[in-house]
Design an enzyme around this catalytic site. Structure first.
Site, mmCIF file in Angstrom:
data_model
loop_
_atom_site.group_PDB
_atom_site.id
_atom_site.type_symbol
_atom_site.label_atom_id
_atom_site.label_comp_id
_atom_site.label_asym_id
_atom_site.label_seq_id
_atom_site.Cartn_x
_atom_site.Cartn_y
_atom_site.Cartn_z
ATOM 1 N N ASP A 33 -11.828 6.350 -5.480
ATOM 2 C CA ASP A 33 -10.381 6.471 -5.309
ATOM 3 C C ASP A 33 -9.639 5.795 -6.457
ATOM 4 O OD1 ASP A 33 -11.016 7.736 -3.021
ATOM 5 O OD2 ASP A 33 -10.208 6.222 -1.652
ATOM 6 N N TYR A 36 -9.672 7.949 -9.457
ATOM 7 C CA TYR A 36 -8.745 9.057 -9.220
ATOM 8 C C TYR A 36 -7.309 8.589 -9.460
ATOM 9 C CZ TYR A 36 -6.416 12.948 -6.856
ATOM 10 O OH TYR A 36 -5.614 14.009 -6.567
ATOM 11 N N ASP A 37 -6.991 7.423 -8.879
ATOM 12 C CA ASP A 37 -5.638 6.877 -9.028
ATOM 13 C C ASP A 37 -5.309 6.604 -10.488
ATOM 14 O OD1 ASP A 37 -5.311 7.057 -6.350
ATOM 15 O OD2 ASP A 37 -5.687 4.936 -5.928
ATOM 16 N N SER A 82 -2.544 32.700 20.434
ATOM 17 C CA SER A 82 -3.524 31.699 20.849
ATOM 18 C C SER A 82 -4.732 32.430 21.418
ATOM 19 C CB SER A 82 -2.912 30.770 21.897
ATOM 20 O OG SER A 82 -2.421 31.546 22.960
ATOM 21 N N LEU A 83 -5.870 31.759 21.422
ATOM 22 C CA LEU A 83 -7.090 32.388 21.914
ATOM 23 C C LEU A 83 -7.190 32.242 23.414
ATOM 24 C CD1 LEU A 83 -9.782 31.235 19.339
ATOM 25 C CD2 LEU A 83 -8.438 33.335 19.387
ATOM 26 N N GLU A 113 -17.558 28.660 15.590
ATOM 27 C CA GLU A 113 -16.930 27.581 14.832
ATOM 28 C C GLU A 113 -16.502 26.493 15.802
ATOM 29 O OE1 GLU A 113 -13.873 29.250 11.937
ATOM 30 O OE2 GLU A 113 -14.674 31.070 12.869
ATOM 31 N N LYS A 115 -13.973 24.042 17.572
ATOM 32 C CA LYS A 115 -12.548 24.099 17.857
ATOM 33 C C LYS A 115 -11.975 22.705 17.609
ATOM 34 C CE LYS A 115 -9.433 25.860 21.397
ATOM 35 N NZ LYS A 115 -8.517 24.723 21.420
ATOM 36 N N ASP A 117 -9.453 19.685 17.308
ATOM 37 C CA ASP A 117 -8.302 19.330 18.121
ATOM 38 C C ASP A 117 -7.164 18.891 17.212
ATOM 39 O OD1 ASP A 117 -6.948 19.088 20.399
ATOM 40 O OD2 ASP A 117 -7.968 17.293 21.130
ATOM 41 N N ARG A 136 2.622 26.802 13.872
ATOM 42 C CA ARG A 136 2.412 27.917 14.776
ATOM 43 C C ARG A 136 3.652 28.183 15.638
ATOM 44 N NH1 ARG A 136 0.986 28.596 19.833
ATOM 45 N NH2 ARG A 136 0.040 30.577 20.352
ATOM 46 N N GLU A 171 -6.482 24.639 10.745
ATOM 47 C CA GLU A 171 -6.138 23.553 11.638
ATOM 48 C C GLU A 171 -5.904 22.300 10.797
ATOM 49 O OE1 GLU A 171 -5.980 24.615 14.660
ATOM 50 O OE2 GLU A 171 -6.045 22.927 16.040
ATOM 51 N N TYR A 223 -9.466 28.717 8.611
ATOM 52 C CA TYR A 223 -10.372 29.576 9.382
ATOM 53 C C TYR A 223 -9.948 31.042 9.411
ATOM 54 C CZ TYR A 223 -6.824 28.494 12.923
ATOM 55 O OH TYR A 223 -5.646 28.307 13.578
ATOM 56 N N LYS A 286 -16.114 34.277 17.340
ATOM 57 C CA LYS A 286 -15.417 35.448 16.798
ATOM 58 C C LYS A 286 -16.430 36.531 16.464
ATOM 59 C CE LYS A 286 -11.894 32.667 14.560
ATOM 60 N NZ LYS A 286 -11.708 31.881 13.351
ATOM 61 N N LYS A 310 -14.534 26.026 25.980
ATOM 62 C CA LYS A 310 -14.134 24.619 25.887
ATOM 63 C C LYS A 310 -15.092 23.674 26.603
ATOM 64 C CE LYS A 310 -9.735 23.608 25.708
ATOM 65 N NZ LYS A 310 -8.338 23.425 26.126
ATOM 66 N N CYS A 404 10.785 -11.793 32.131
ATOM 67 C CA CYS A 404 9.520 -11.881 31.399
ATOM 68 C C CYS A 404 8.505 -12.666 32.229
ATOM 69 C CB CYS A 404 9.753 -12.585 30.068
ATOM 70 S SG CYS A 404 8.223 -12.942 29.182
ATOM 71 N N CYS A 407 7.875 -16.199 30.413
ATOM 72 C CA CYS A 407 8.891 -17.242 30.197
ATOM 73 C C CYS A 407 10.097 -17.086 31.107
ATOM 74 C CB CYS A 407 9.343 -17.242 28.746
ATOM 75 S SG CYS A 407 10.349 -15.813 28.314
ATOM 76 N N CYS A 422 11.327 -8.851 25.942
ATOM 77 C CA CYS A 422 11.700 -10.246 26.139
ATOM 78 C C CYS A 422 12.287 -10.724 24.828
ATOM 79 C CB CYS A 422 10.463 -11.082 26.498
ATOM 80 S SG CYS A 422 10.777 -12.860 26.356
ATOM 81 N N CYS A 427 9.336 -17.659 23.695
ATOM 82 C CA CYS A 427 8.440 -17.163 24.745
ATOM 83 C C CYS A 427 6.979 -17.458 24.388
ATOM 84 C CB CYS A 427 8.651 -15.662 24.894
ATOM 85 S SG CYS A 427 7.471 -14.881 26.002
#
Ligand SMILES: [Zn+2]
Length: 687
Positions: A33, A36-37, A82-83, A113, A115, A117, A136, A171, A223, A286, A310, A404, A407, A422, A427
């Site tokens: 990194d 790269y930077d 949606s599927l 594939e 799925k 989340d 979407r 996704e 995908y 698919k 699922k 609280c 206190c 609080c 406290c």
């Protein structure tokens, strides 16, 4: 560099794009990194000197730095349906039978594939340049979030193949480790936590500032492809073409000649689910042949050629024994569920957060209820609902306390955040949390000052603020329970050595509301000293990068609080660093979106980091290497986990290196390792 600037700029853009491709698509980075930077910084410098050489697809142009306003609504060229999805094997069998009936006598092959989340996104490329990114939404129209998509490193601004017009869908998601880091950051900033990576991803895509999006480290798995540029016959080919064009795809996709292979794939990933670096909630199947896909077509709601299968959510039922409230260091009071211990997702759960009073009321959860608990991967267990049939007659609604619990100060409702607070600065519960935060690894890194010790220091009134830590005597500590003489001396020493921490760490450690590591670094860099910070006007603060009126207000509130002067005097008297440019170790920073200076980072590269050594290091034994890292303030551990900061990989590095790449942990080689030792004034050779 003696070459002419135009050629150097072109070469740098090519190089950086290539490294991005290696990092995101091939998952085989060939530079660190930092390297790269350094290339990115060189490019930015050249572009500043020669603005005419700046191109819109330059990697420096990912964040324009301009806040986005409201997101325009855009209609999708073809609907993002949606599927159809199901938890049952029967439903998948029925799907397969339907497909085969519609294609009599034909061979049907599937692609399976994972799925992911996350959040679905449509990307439009014209002449190979990213023109538009749309969420979407409702499938017919979504939000134009192009400025935010440009800030996501995984999304190429320009495709590797010239003159391509296409639409790509994929996704957007977060790795577990990045999600966990994000929530840790939010916790230390006193902000509410995201319930899961998907919510965090959705929230990130709607941020008003692309620079914040860049810092979230979102990923993409493409995908779907629509283009006239290539004639492919299989979905499988599309996945390969996407990768060739520079778009990351999920590497676990698999060709399945029949349903048996689909079941095997589903079983395999049901088992490997927790080992994956991201969350999945099932498998997508698919039909592979694109011509068959076209002939199968769509129902009004979903395609007929694909289906999602699922996994069962990880849930368990248990009894809610009580609801307690917990006071955070900024005074936020949050309800916590006390549960009858129940095994779930590999651990025993006895507590779960309930976020806030409104949530308890909305879900109508009562003490005594049987509740549905849900947990997945690293996600904090949460109560989804109660089971109405199991509600006992004596179940009682939770009454949020008016005062609280620590206190007895009256709680004040924070109108912005649906949180009770609080506001008593003295406290004891807040003080305890502030001490823990002050001593934490990213802050002052005081070893031995954990929750138990903090509790006792507060209980025995030995400290009234973090400044009092520095005047503790060994005698006072010896009186504490469970603190042996030796550890008392060690703790005093650890507190003493914390005065060497850099100013940005001190600012973070003070626990000012909304001041996390990034803001602390900005303040330290731009203000330079506490004295200067105290003279700054709210307008001046609000104009700084990463800081708006809300944060500026919180800083001013802290500085103006009656006890702050006293606290700062104690810290100054103890020798705590209240100006930039001194101190031993600046905080480590994320790769993306962070361009603030890191004072003296090179001098103590290993300070505060957890390091794993693997392979053979030239010229030095492992034990010697470990000793040097420890001497420079690092911790050396044996195995690679999400908590590992750096892996030093020598020759013949094996599975630890693979694991590090999987978890996206920084890897340095022998050469860099030696350079870091040398930079810290240490001889990199043994003997
Ligand atoms: Zn209180």
């Amino acid at each position: 560099m003696s070459t002419d600037p135009a050629r150097r700029v072109a070469a740098l853009v090519e190089q950086l794009n290539e490294h991005n491709y290696r990092y995101y698509v091939l998952a085989q980075p060939s530079i660190s990194d930092q390297q790269y930077d350094a290339l990115l910084a060189e490019l930015a410098q050249l572009e500043d000197a020669h603005p005419e050489l700046r191109r819109p697809d330059s990697p420096t142009q990912r964040v324009g730095g301009k806040a986005t306003g409201d997101f325009a609504t855009v209609r999708h060229a073809t609907p993002m349906l949606s599927l159809e999805n199901s938890y049952s094997q029967d439903a998948i069998q029925a799907f397969d039978a339907r497909v085969r009936r519609a294609l009599p006598g034909e061979e049907v092959r599937y692609v399976a594939e994972l799925k992911l989340d996350g959040v679905a996104l449509s990307l439009l490329y014209q002449d190979s340049h990213l023109m538009r990114a749309v969420t979407r939404g409702d499938g017919i129209q979504g939000d134009d979030i192009t400025a935010n998509a440009r800030a996501i490193g995984a999304i190429p601004l320009r495709l590797r193949q010239p003159s391509i017009d296409c639409e790509v869908r994929g996704e957007v998601y977060l790795l577990r480790q990045d999600f966990a880091a994000l929530n840790r950051q939010r916790e230390s900033d006193g902000e509410s936590l995201f319930a899961n990576p998907r919510n965090a991803t959705a929230g990130s895509l709607k941020l008003q500032d692309p620079r914040l999006v860049a810092a979230r480290r979102l990923r993409l798995a493409a995908y779907w492809l629509r283009t006239d540029r290539v004639r492919a016959t299989r979905h499988w080919d599309h996945l390969r073409i996407l990768r060739d064009w520079g778009l990351p795809t999920n590497p676990e996709a698999r060709c399945c000649p029949d349903l048996e292979a689909v079941w095997a794939y589903f079983r395999e990933f049901g088992q490997r689910r927790d080992e994956l670096p991201y969350e999945i909630d099932g498998v997508v199947i698919k039909v592979d042949d694109l011509d068959q896909q076209r002939r199968l077509g769509f129902t009004a709601k979903s395609p007929r050629f694909a289906m999602a299968y699922k996994f069962q959510a990880r849930q368990a039922n248990t009894r809610l024994l009580d609801i307690q409230v917990q006071v955070g260091r900024t005074g936020a009071v949050t309800p916590v569920a006390v549960l009858e211990p129940v095994p779930l997702g590999g651990s025993t759960i006895s507590r779960a957060t309930l976020h806030n009073e409104d949530e308890i009321r909305r879900k109508d959860i009562r003490i005594g209820d049987t509740v549905v608990l849900e947990k997945g991967g690293d996600v904090i267990p949460k109560i989804v609902a109660f089971v109405p049939a199991a509600r006992p007659a004596d179940a009682r609604p939770f009454a949020f306390p008016e005062d609280c619990p620590a206190c007895a100060a009256p709680l004040v409702r924070d109108p912005d955040e649906a949180v009770e607070r609080c506001e008593n600065p003295a406290c004891p519960a807040q003080l305890k949390r502030r001490l823990e935060h002050y001593a934490s690894r990213q802050a002052m890194n005081i070893e031995g000052l954990g929750p138990a010790v903090a509790e006792q220091l507060v209980h025995h009134a030995l400290v009234r603020d973090v400044g009092d830590l520095y005047s503790l005597s060994p005698d006072e500590l010896r009186g504490l329970e469970r603190l042996a003489e030796k550890s008392a001396d060690k703790l005093i020493k650890a507190i003493g050595s914390s005065t060497a921490r850099s100013f940005d760490r001190v600012l973070f450690a003070l626990g000012i509301r909304h001041v996390g590591t990034t803001v602390a670094r900005t303040l330290a860099a731009k203000m330079g000293s506490m004295e200067r910070l105290r003279q700054a006007t709210p307008e001046e603060l609000a104009a700084l990068p990463d800081i708006g009126p809300k944060i500026a207000g919180a800083i001013q509130d802290f500085l103006a609080a009656p006890d702050t002067s006293n606290l700062l005097e104690k810290l100054a008297a103890a020798g705590v660093q209240l100006r930039s440019g001194v101190g031993d170790d600046a905080m480590d920073s994320a790769r993306d979106g962070d361009t603030s200076p890191r004072p003296q980072a090179e001098a103590s590269y290993f300070a505060g980091k957890t390091v794993v050594l693997t392979g053979t290091l030239a010229g030095i034994t492992r034990d010697e290497a470990a000793a040097r890292i420890r001497a420079l303030g690092g911790t050396v551990t044996g195995s690679v986990s999400a908590r590992t900061d750096v892996v030093v990989a020598g020759d013949k590095a094996g599975s630890k290196l693979d694991r590090a790449r999987e978890l996206d942990v920084e890897v340095i080689g022998t050469e860099q390792f030696r350079a870091h030792l040398q930079a810290a004034g240490m001889d990199p050779e043994t003997g």
